[in-house]
Write a protein that holds these residues in place. Structure first.
Motif, PDB file in Angstrom:
ATOM      1  N   VAL A  26       0.854  -1.181   0.000  1.00 35.48           N
ATOM      2  CA  VAL A  26       0.000   0.000   0.000  1.00 35.48           C
ATOM      3  C   VAL A  26       0.899   1.242   0.000  1.00 35.48           C
ATOM      4  O   VAL A  26       1.853   1.315   0.785  1.00 35.48           O
ATOM      5  N   SER A  45     -11.189  -4.403  -0.147  1.00 33.41           N
ATOM      6  CA  SER A  45     -11.497  -3.567   1.025  1.00 33.41           C
ATOM      7  C   SER A  45     -10.424  -2.520   1.243  1.00 33.41           C
ATOM      8  O   SER A  45      -9.231  -2.806   1.110  1.00 33.41           O
ATOM      9  N   PHE A  50      -9.483   0.836   3.993  1.00 36.66           N
ATOM     10  CA  PHE A  50      -9.785   1.487   5.264  1.00 36.66           C
ATOM     11  C   PHE A  50      -8.933   2.740   5.416  1.00 36.66           C
ATOM     12  O   PHE A  50      -7.785   2.767   4.981  1.00 36.66           O
ATOM     13  N   TYR A  78      -7.602   5.209   8.645  1.00 38.21           N
ATOM     14  CA  TYR A  78      -7.488   5.377  10.085  1.00 38.21           C
ATOM     15  C   TYR A  78      -6.763   6.689  10.374  1.00 38.21           C
ATOM     16  O   TYR A  78      -5.941   7.144   9.578  1.00 38.21           O
ATOM     17  N   PRO A 134      -4.188   3.734  16.182  1.00 37.12           N
ATOM     18  CA  PRO A 134      -5.014   4.147  15.037  1.00 37.12           C
ATOM     19  C   PRO A 134      -6.495   4.084  15.375  1.00 37.12           C
ATOM     20  O   PRO A 134      -6.938   3.163  16.070  1.00 37.12           O
ATOM     21  N   PHE A 163     -10.371   4.183  13.577  1.00 44.33           N
ATOM     22  CA  PHE A 163     -11.089   3.981  12.319  1.00 44.33           C
ATOM     23  C   PHE A 163     -11.794   5.252  11.863  1.00 44.33           C
ATOM     24  O   PHE A 163     -12.440   5.950  12.664  1.00 44.33           O
ATOM     25  N   TYR A 185     -14.603   3.009   5.705  1.00 44.24           N
ATOM     26  CA  TYR A 185     -14.345   1.742   5.033  1.00 44.24           C
ATOM     27  C   TYR A 185     -15.028   1.717   3.673  1.00 44.24           C
ATOM     28  O   TYR A 185     -16.192   2.104   3.542  1.00 44.24           O
ATOM     29  N   GLN A 222     -15.794  -0.887   0.312  1.00 40.61           N
ATOM     30  CA  GLN A 222     -15.791  -2.196  -0.345  1.00 40.61           C
ATOM     31  C   GLN A 222     -15.927  -1.904  -1.837  1.00 40.61           C
ATOM     32  O   GLN A 222     -16.984  -1.456  -2.290  1.00 40.61           O
ATOM     33  N   ASP A 239     -19.075   2.280   5.464  1.00 38.06           N
ATOM     34  CA  ASP A 239     -19.038   2.709   6.864  1.00 38.06           C
ATOM     35  C   ASP A 239     -18.216   3.986   6.941  1.00 38.06           C
ATOM     36  O   ASP A 239     -17.044   3.974   6.578  1.00 38.06           O
ATOM     37  N   LEU A 279      -3.546   6.852   8.156  1.00 38.20           N
ATOM     38  CA  LEU A 279      -3.142   5.544   7.659  1.00 38.20           C
ATOM     39  C   LEU A 279      -4.215   4.973   6.745  1.00 38.20           C
ATOM     40  O   LEU A 279      -5.404   5.063   7.035  1.00 38.20           O
ATOM     41  N   GLN A 300      -5.245  -6.862   7.313  1.00 40.57           N
ATOM     42  CA  GLN A 300      -5.204  -5.531   6.731  1.00 40.57           C
ATOM     43  C   GLN A 300      -3.746  -5.135   6.556  1.00 40.57           C
ATOM     44  O   GLN A 300      -2.953  -5.222   7.494  1.00 40.57           O
ATOM     45  N   PHE A 358      -1.108  -2.219   5.846  1.00 44.59           N
ATOM     46  CA  PHE A 358      -1.080  -0.784   6.050  1.00 44.59           C
ATOM     47  C   PHE A 358      -0.061  -0.091   5.161  1.00 44.59           C
ATOM     48  O   PHE A 358       0.997  -0.634   4.836  1.00 44.59           O
ATOM     49  N   GLY A 359      -0.401   1.131   4.791  1.00 44.66           N
ATOM     50  CA  GLY A 359       0.548   1.987   4.118  1.00 44.66           C
ATOM     51  C   GLY A 359       1.445   2.689   5.133  1.00 44.66           C
ATOM     52  O   GLY A 359       1.263   2.532   6.341  1.00 44.66           O
TER      53      GLY A 359
END
Lengths: 111, 115
Positions: B4, B31, B33, B35, B43, B45, B48, B50, B56, B91, B104, B106-107
């Motif tokens: 990512v 997916s 996300f 954060y 982190p 949330f 989100y 999809q 969300d 993030l 998940q 992460f970047g």
């Protein structure tokens, strides 16, 4: 409410000593628990998850539903274990997939 | 393959400015996300996706925050009229499928400082 508590901001141990990073959670339902780690100047990455019941880099964690805990343990710490560790909670009650993180514990392993 | 990626890595904004933060997820990941990580915190949330659907957005702190993923790949988080309390690391994470509990990835994050 879903919550993850990591009571220790900093845990300092000597190389070869046992390590236990504490994590407690509150959740109604069947939780999914994770440990994420962030080494210096690296990105956050998954260390292990409770459903896998695996040992990664010598670390293990057991989900204790009675005590609502998911403590991370390693019998003999190494200097390269020094990092920031986050416990995280996932599951249907937290929303579709989002993770709820604790505030993290910095592990410092000295030679 | 590449992980990512996020850009910019660092952003300094004057209070009141608008900012746009970009996330390139791992190719094929359904997916995505966002954060927010404040100093000394874990982190938290934000939202989100999809594919292109934002399912969300309960974590977005105010209507100044807006996120999109129009083609189901790259995502942009936009913050309008930035405030000092928006200073944080943002993030992005992606995961392959739809099932809860998938890993998940992460970047590196975008560190935003609002002066």
């Amino acid at each position: 409410a879903q919550r993850v508590t990591q009571p220790e901001k900093l845990l300092s141990v000597f190389k070869g000593a046992p390590v236990e990073l504490k994590c407690n959670y509150s959740y109604s339902g069947s939780p999914e628990l994770f440990w994420y780690v962030q080494y210096s100047r690296q990105r956050l990455q998954l260390l292990l998850r409770h459903i896998s019941r695996e040992s990664i880099k010598g670390f293990t964690a057991d989900l204790n539903k009675g005590e609502t805990s998911f403590h991370l343990k390693k019998p003999f710490a190494q200097e390269e274990d020094s990092a920031m560790y986050y416990c995280a909670l996932g599951g249907r009650n937290t929303g579709f997939q989002k993770l709820v993180f604790g505030t993290g514990t910095r592990l410092l392993v000295s030679p | 393959g590449a992980g990512v990626s996020q850009s910019p890595r660092y952003k300094v904004a004057k209070r009141g400015q608008d900012v746009a933060l970009r996330c390139d997820p791992i190719s094929g990941h359904v997916s995505l996300f966002w954060y927010q990580q404040a100093l000394g915190q874990g982190p938290e949330f934000l939202t989100y996706f999809q594919n292109e659907a934002q399912l969300d957005k309960s974590g977005l702190p105010s209507d100044r925050f807006f996120a999109e993923r129009p083609e189901g790949s790259v995502s942009t988080l936009k913050i309008q009229r930035t405030q000092q309390e928006d200073s944080a690391v943002y993030l992005c994470a992606s995961s392959f499928g739809l099932a809860g509990g998938e890993t998940q990835y992460f970047g590196p994050g975008t560190r935003l400082l609002v002066l």
